[in-house]
Design a protein around this motif. Structure first.
Motif, PDB file in Angstrom:
ATOM      1  N   VAL A   1      -3.966  11.609  -0.522  1.00  0.00           N
ATOM      2  CA  VAL A   1      -4.185  10.151  -0.582  1.00  0.00           C
ATOM      3  C   VAL A   1      -3.865   9.605   0.804  1.00  0.00           C
ATOM      4  O   VAL A   1      -2.771   9.805   1.313  1.00  0.00           O
ATOM      5  CB  VAL A   1      -3.273   9.483  -1.636  1.00  0.00           C
ATOM      6  N   CYS A   2      -4.836   8.936   1.400  1.00  0.00           N
ATOM      7  CA  CYS A   2      -4.637   8.416   2.759  1.00  0.00           C
ATOM      8  C   CYS A   2      -4.380   6.926   2.726  1.00  0.00           C
ATOM      9  O   CYS A   2      -5.151   6.177   2.121  1.00  0.00           O
ATOM     10  CB  CYS A   2      -5.887   8.648   3.605  1.00  0.00           C
ATOM     11  N   LEU A   3      -3.354   6.535   3.418  1.00  0.00           N
ATOM     12  CA  LEU A   3      -3.032   5.121   3.539  1.00  0.00           C
ATOM     13  C   LEU A   3      -3.860   4.578   4.699  1.00  0.00           C
ATOM     14  O   LEU A   3      -3.637   4.954   5.846  1.00  0.00           O
ATOM     15  CB  LEU A   3      -1.534   5.007   3.818  1.00  0.00           C
ATOM     16  N   LYS A   4      -4.821   3.730   4.400  1.00  0.00           N
ATOM     17  CA  LYS A   4      -5.752   3.296   5.441  1.00  0.00           C
ATOM     18  C   LYS A   4      -5.366   1.962   6.068  1.00  0.00           C
ATOM     19  O   LYS A   4      -5.938   1.571   7.079  1.00  0.00           O
ATOM     20  CB  LYS A   4      -7.169   3.173   4.853  1.00  0.00           C
TER      21      LYS A   4
ATOM     22  N   PRO B   1       9.036   3.591   4.396  1.00  0.00           N
ATOM     23  CA  PRO B   1       8.488   2.385   5.030  1.00  0.00           C
ATOM     24  C   PRO B   1       9.054   2.126   6.427  1.00  0.00           C
ATOM     25  O   PRO B   1       8.407   1.492   7.254  1.00  0.00           O
ATOM     26  CB  PRO B   1       8.888   1.265   4.067  1.00  0.00           C
ATOM     27  N   ASP B   2      10.250   2.597   6.679  1.00  0.00           N
ATOM     28  CA  ASP B   2      10.871   2.301   7.968  1.00  0.00           C
ATOM     29  C   ASP B   2      10.497   3.307   9.055  1.00  0.00           C
ATOM     30  O   ASP B   2      10.370   2.950  10.216  1.00  0.00           O
ATOM     31  CB  ASP B   2      12.399   2.285   7.814  1.00  0.00           C
ATOM     32  N   THR B   3      10.344   4.569   8.652  1.00  0.00           N
ATOM     33  CA  THR B   3      10.136   5.603   9.679  1.00  0.00           C
ATOM     34  C   THR B   3       8.799   6.329   9.551  1.00  0.00           C
ATOM     35  O   THR B   3       8.419   7.063  10.450  1.00  0.00           O
ATOM     36  CB  THR B   3      11.250   6.658   9.596  1.00  0.00           C
ATOM     37  N   GLY B   4       8.120   6.158   8.416  1.00  0.00           N
ATOM     38  CA  GLY B   4       6.929   6.971   8.157  1.00  0.00           C
ATOM     39  C   GLY B   4       5.727   6.543   8.971  1.00  0.00           C
ATOM     40  O   GLY B   4       5.588   5.387   9.361  1.00  0.00           O
ATOM     41  N   ARG B   5       4.897   7.517   9.252  1.00  0.00           N
ATOM     42  CA  ARG B   5       3.605   7.222   9.866  1.00  0.00           C
ATOM     43  C   ARG B   5       2.544   7.698   8.892  1.00  0.00           C
ATOM     44  O   ARG B   5       2.707   8.745   8.288  1.00  0.00           O
ATOM     45  CB  ARG B   5       3.433   8.009  11.162  1.00  0.00           C
TER      46      ARG B   5
ATOM     47  N   ALA C   1       0.848  -1.202   0.000  1.00  0.00           N
ATOM     48  CA  ALA C   1       0.000   0.000   0.000  1.00  0.00           C
ATOM     49  C   ALA C   1       0.879   1.247   0.000  1.00  0.00           C
ATOM     50  O   ALA C   1       0.611   2.218  -0.721  1.00  0.00           O
ATOM     51  CB  ALA C   1      -0.913  -0.009   1.219  1.00  0.00           C
ATOM     52  N   LEU C   2       1.934   1.197   0.782  1.00  0.00           N
ATOM     53  CA  LEU C   2       2.832   2.351   0.904  1.00  0.00           C
ATOM     54  C   LEU C   2       3.553   2.637  -0.424  1.00  0.00           C
ATOM     55  O   LEU C   2       3.648   3.790  -0.860  1.00  0.00           O
ATOM     56  CB  LEU C   2       3.828   2.065   2.023  1.00  0.00           C
ATOM     57  N   GLU C   3       4.037   1.585  -1.046  1.00  0.00           N
ATOM     58  CA  GLU C   3       4.732   1.786  -2.327  1.00  0.00           C
ATOM     59  C   GLU C   3       3.787   2.384  -3.364  1.00  0.00           C
ATOM     60  O   GLU C   3       4.163   3.282  -4.132  1.00  0.00           O
ATOM     61  CB  GLU C   3       5.293   0.448  -2.836  1.00  0.00           C
ATOM     62  N   THR C   4       2.552   1.902  -3.377  1.00  0.00           N
ATOM     63  CA  THR C   4       1.566   2.422  -4.342  1.00  0.00           C
ATOM     64  C   THR C   4       1.221   3.877  -4.004  1.00  0.00           C
ATOM     65  O   THR C   4       1.048   4.705  -4.903  1.00  0.00           O
ATOM     66  CB  THR C   4       0.305   1.536  -4.326  1.00  0.00           C
ATOM     67  N   HIS C   5       1.111   4.163  -2.716  1.00  0.00           N
ATOM     68  CA  HIS C   5       0.849   5.536  -2.257  1.00  0.00           C
ATOM     69  C   HIS C   5       1.876   6.497  -2.865  1.00  0.00           C
ATOM     70  O   HIS C   5       1.541   7.531  -3.453  1.00  0.00           O
ATOM     71  CB  HIS C   5       0.911   5.563  -0.732  1.00  0.00           C
ATOM     72  N   ASN C   6       3.137   6.138  -2.724  1.00  0.00           N
ATOM     73  CA  ASN C   6       4.196   7.023  -3.231  1.00  0.00           C
ATOM     74  C   ASN C   6       4.165   7.131  -4.754  1.00  0.00           C
ATOM     75  O   ASN C   6       4.426   8.198  -5.306  1.00  0.00           O
ATOM     76  CB  ASN C   6       5.561   6.527  -2.757  1.00  0.00           C
TER      77      ASN C   6
END
Lengths: 422, 399
Positions: B177-180, B166-170, B117-122
């Protein structure tokens, strides 16, 4: 239309096509919007006409449809239906009061005026001040609103989740019958009362002759057999209308003389219980001085606002909303049985001012007479061209004197730098 | 291994509910009554209230036909119920009379891992300005913006994005775009304005879903988007809608060309197997070619300078009459692309007299350090004056 902000909602009763996309519409008034008072019964179903151009991409107007009149259409319609009453004129040395319909909205307003200022107060709209201007000036006041909010609403302020238990702004105040006829005197204190959430609430408007100050005091009494302890924290909200100018010309000056210029963009948005977004640009440090001044740079007009310093929590200024706003928040109060809460605001238009170290000296010229005003936490003598005069207290932190000729310099005792009168 | 195991879409479509008696908001009590009745008639959806708006929450749909059917049915049923209460639903991004923003939030999924999800978000970040432009539906009455809702970042409910590490992000609520994940297996686009018809809502929804799936499947590894390009493109989209120009990888490109040549092809690829009918994105292609959005339709009905109450009333009348914005879009004239407005132009526009720097930070989507650098450059060019306030705070005056 002095003091009018509402728009009329109308139903189309007849349509005549003119050239291009222009139509002449016969209309029947059904409601009003942007107004805390409901449409007056004399206006309901009243008929009017207007000419409008409709977009070629919008449907043609049809009988039975609703359209909302804009400000110009609303003003024109009201004036045509019931012409507004002209302001009465005060003689020298007197204040005149009259209760009549000054903006053609069907409701009576209270007029107070002397040889310096005219003021219009609307009892039906929570005792709000709808108009205040020095003679011959436009005035900066669009309207004032006194909100009575309980502490529960205050805690939900950020998200509007809770609703206030009561709101003074929505109360219908009543004037004593003896106050309705035109009266002339050297001073007036005219109370209007309403029962708001079981509390006897009184707003008293007062004005003296030859003094440019309108004072508005709020008193809330928690009396009666069933009285219970209540929490409240009323706010005084003042909206500005720089006629012919823009909000960016308005500067709020704090008691230390610091101008607060704010950008067009907000940095804090707050969802209010009225379901409107407000963008407050921040606190104005009003300190213990108990006054704030709003200066319109393009015309030089000034409005001085005086309040009870010990009772105020914070002052917020907002230049982002449709009309620039100033909000004065009183400290939350716990009102026990048989106790009362009092709060006073005084407003004074000025032509010139100087503010420094928590004090103000200013003046208003009307008909060659100079009204000299000082503001600050304590009374100080006014020095006019070297002559020291002891002023009269006319507001929570306002002091007044007058001279019949144009002074060169005015100042305050205690080392206040002189203001040159232009 | 696929990043999106099963393609799903849902929308949270906020709609104004306006009174046919006043033209303005019908008020909370009636909205609650309309929601209550709508819920009975739409048991497979969650119809709710959000700040004086009705919100059609579709739930998860697993094919385009299901998505389309539910969107149309929800809109029709809620409108029928609203009519019983002498009201009509108005689908544009902002109600001027009371400054109330309305979004067309879209949930693309379904992700089964945070990393995917995070990779797609970016990966989605460079495409967000194009989605804002295409979905813009609320021109400001002073004519300055095509989406007054997004100019205010939907009152802090759709704020500018940052790439997430991915390591430090919240992940935070309230960004474009919200990562749910893991609360919901979706990436939610909050930046889209509410749309005036189910056809437009479905088109924007499908385009976003196609982009999310297409980008997820065609790319590998963590992507670090150019945040400066995204920020300036976002401002250009908010200002000029589909007539905007963007900077992508250092080169100027029109929003129109970007949508037609990059966004739509990726989305078509992404939606294979989702049951999209033949000729997908016909409507989005027309909008991109003509450089128009629903915002231009609203401007055609309510010209610049209209009194805000009159404008709100007129839009209520138009929605009551059931005017089809898609018909207008298909017959509208093509508009010209507007030149790219550079970040220093935006900074200058945000500065008045002694403007606190915090206000400029709040007004613009750019990173703070970048704004500071732009201000220093503008000061060197003698376009602004940098001052210090009494508390040593930085203030800026335009020269």
């Amino acid at each position: 239309m002095k003091g009018l902000i509402m728009r009329l909602t109308t139903k189309i009763t007849g349509v005549k096509k003119l050239e291009n996309s222009e139509y002449e519409l016969e209309l029947q008034i059904v409601d009003s919007v942007n107004d805390s008072a409901s449409l007056h019964s004399s206006l309901k179903k009243a008929e009017t006409t207007t000419r409008r151009i409709f977009s070629e991409f919008a449907p043609k107007p049809r009988v039975g449809e609703i359209i909302v009149l804009d400000f110009a259409e609303t003003s024109r319609t009201l004036e045509k239906l019931q012409p507004s009453v002209e302001f009465p004129v005060a003689e020298h040395g007197e204040v005149v009061s009259l209760v009549a319909d000054f903006n053609s909205d069907g409701y009576n307003e209270l007029f107070l005026g002397n040889r310096c200022v005219d003021a219009v107060i609307s009892p039906i709209r929570g005792g709000t001040i709808r108009y205040l201007a020095a003679l011959g000036r436009e005035g900066l006041v669009d309207e004032t609103v006194i909100h009575g909010i309980n502490v529960k609403a205050w805690s939900g302020f950020g998200f509007g989740a809770s609703k206030p238990g009561f709101d003074i702004a929505k109360a219908k105040f009543v004037l004593s019958k003896s106050d309705t006829a035109e009266k002339h005197s050297n001073a007036f204190v005219i109370p209007m009362t309403a029962k708001v959430n079981g509390l006897k609430t009184t707003i008293s408007s007062s004005m003296k002759n030859e003094c440019p100050v309108l004072s508005s005091s709020l008193r809330i009494e928690n009396n009666g057999k069933k009285a219970k302890q209540k929490k409240l924290a009323p706010t005084f909200q003042l909206r500005f209308r720089p006629v012919g100018g823009t909000n960016s010309a308005l500067v709020c000056v704090d008691p230390n003389g610091k101008p607060h210029r704010f950008n067009r963009y907000p940095h804090l948005a707050v969802w209010e219980w009225e379901h409107r977004w407000h963008h407050y640009t921040g606190d104005i440090p009003a300190g213990e001085s108990g006054f704030i001044a709003v200066h319109r740079e393009d015309t030089g007009e000034i409005l001085l606002i005086s309040f009870m310093p010990g009772k105020v929590n914070r002052v917020w200024f907002d230049k982002e909303s449709q009309l620039a706003e100033l909000k004065i928040f009183s400290k939350p109060n716990v009102l026990g049985k048989d106790k009362k809460f009092e709060f006073e605001i005084a407003l004074c238009p000025l032509d010139g001012m100087k503010i420094e170290n928590g004090y103000l000296i200013g003046y208003l010229e009307s008909e060659g007479v100079y009204q000299i005003i000082s503001a600050g936490p304590r009374a100080r003598n006014i020095v006019i061209d070297g002559q020291e005069i002891s002023p009269e207290k006319v507001g929570p932190t306002l002091f007044h004197t007058r001279i019949e000729h144009k002074p060169t310099q005015i100042a305050l005792t205690g080392g206040f730098p002189p203001l040159t009168v232009e | 291994m696929k990043k999106i195991n099963r393609t799903t879409i849902g929308i949270d479509w906020e709609l104004q509910v306006n009174s046919l008696k006043t033209g303005m908001s019908v008020g909370n009590q009636k909205i609650e009554a309309i929601i209550s009745l709508s819920k009975e008639r739409l048991p497979d959806m969650e119809i709710g209230e959000d700040m004086d708006l009705i919100e059609i929450r579709l739930g998860m749909t697993r094919s385009y036909s299901e998505f389309e059917e539910k969107t149309h049915r929800a809109f029709r049923v809620c409108n029928e119920v609203a009519a019983l209460k002498n009201a009509v639903m108005v689908g544009i991004g902002y109600r001027e009379a009371d400054s109330n923003p309305a979004g067309g939030h879209i949930h693309a999924g379904s992700f089964e891992s945070y990393r995917n999800a995070l990779e797609t978000h970016n990966r989605l970040i460079p495409f967000v300005p194009a989605l804002i432009a295409l979905a813009s539906s609320c021109p400001s009455l002073d004519g300055r913006f095509k989406s007054i809702r997004m100019m205010h970042s939907a009152h802090n409910c759709s704020n500018p994005l940052s790439a997430i590490c991915p390591d430090t992000g919240r992940h935070l609520w309230g960004t474009d775009v919200c990562l749910k994940y893991p609360e919901k297996p979706t990436l939610e686009l909050r930046a889209a304005d509410s749309q005036p018809s189910p056809e437009l809502m479905c088109e924007i929804g499908a385009l976003y879903l196609g982009l999310a799936v297409g980008l997820a499947e065609r790319t590998k590894g963590l992507f670090e988007p150019d945040v400066f390009e995204y920020s300036s493109n976002r401002m250009n989209a908010v200002q000029n809608g589909m007539t905007a120009s963007f900077i992508i990888e250092g080169k100027e490109i029109s929003a129109s060309k970007f949508v037609l040549e990059y966004a739509i092809p990726i989305a078509i690829e992404g939606l294979r197997g989702f049951g999209v009918p033949h000729g997908p994105f016909e409507l989005a292609s027309i909008m991109a070619e003509k450089r128009i959005s629903a915002s231009d339709w609203v401007s055609a009905i309510v010209p610049t300078g209209t009194d805000k109450f009159r404008a709100t009333g007129e839009l209520t009348r138009v929605f009551k009459a059931g005017v089809d914005p898609v018909k207008w879009i298909k017959s509208a004239q093509q508009q010209r692309t507007v030149e790219f407005v550079s970040p220093d132009g935006h900074v200058l526009d945000a500065v008045d007299v002694e403007t606190p720097v915090a206000h400029v930070f709040a007004a613009l989507p750019y990173p703070r350090a970048y704004i500071e650098k732009l201000l220093e450059d503008l000061a060197r060019e003698k376009k602004v004056l940098l001052l210090r306030g009494e508390h040593n705070e930085l203030m800026i005056s335009r020269l």
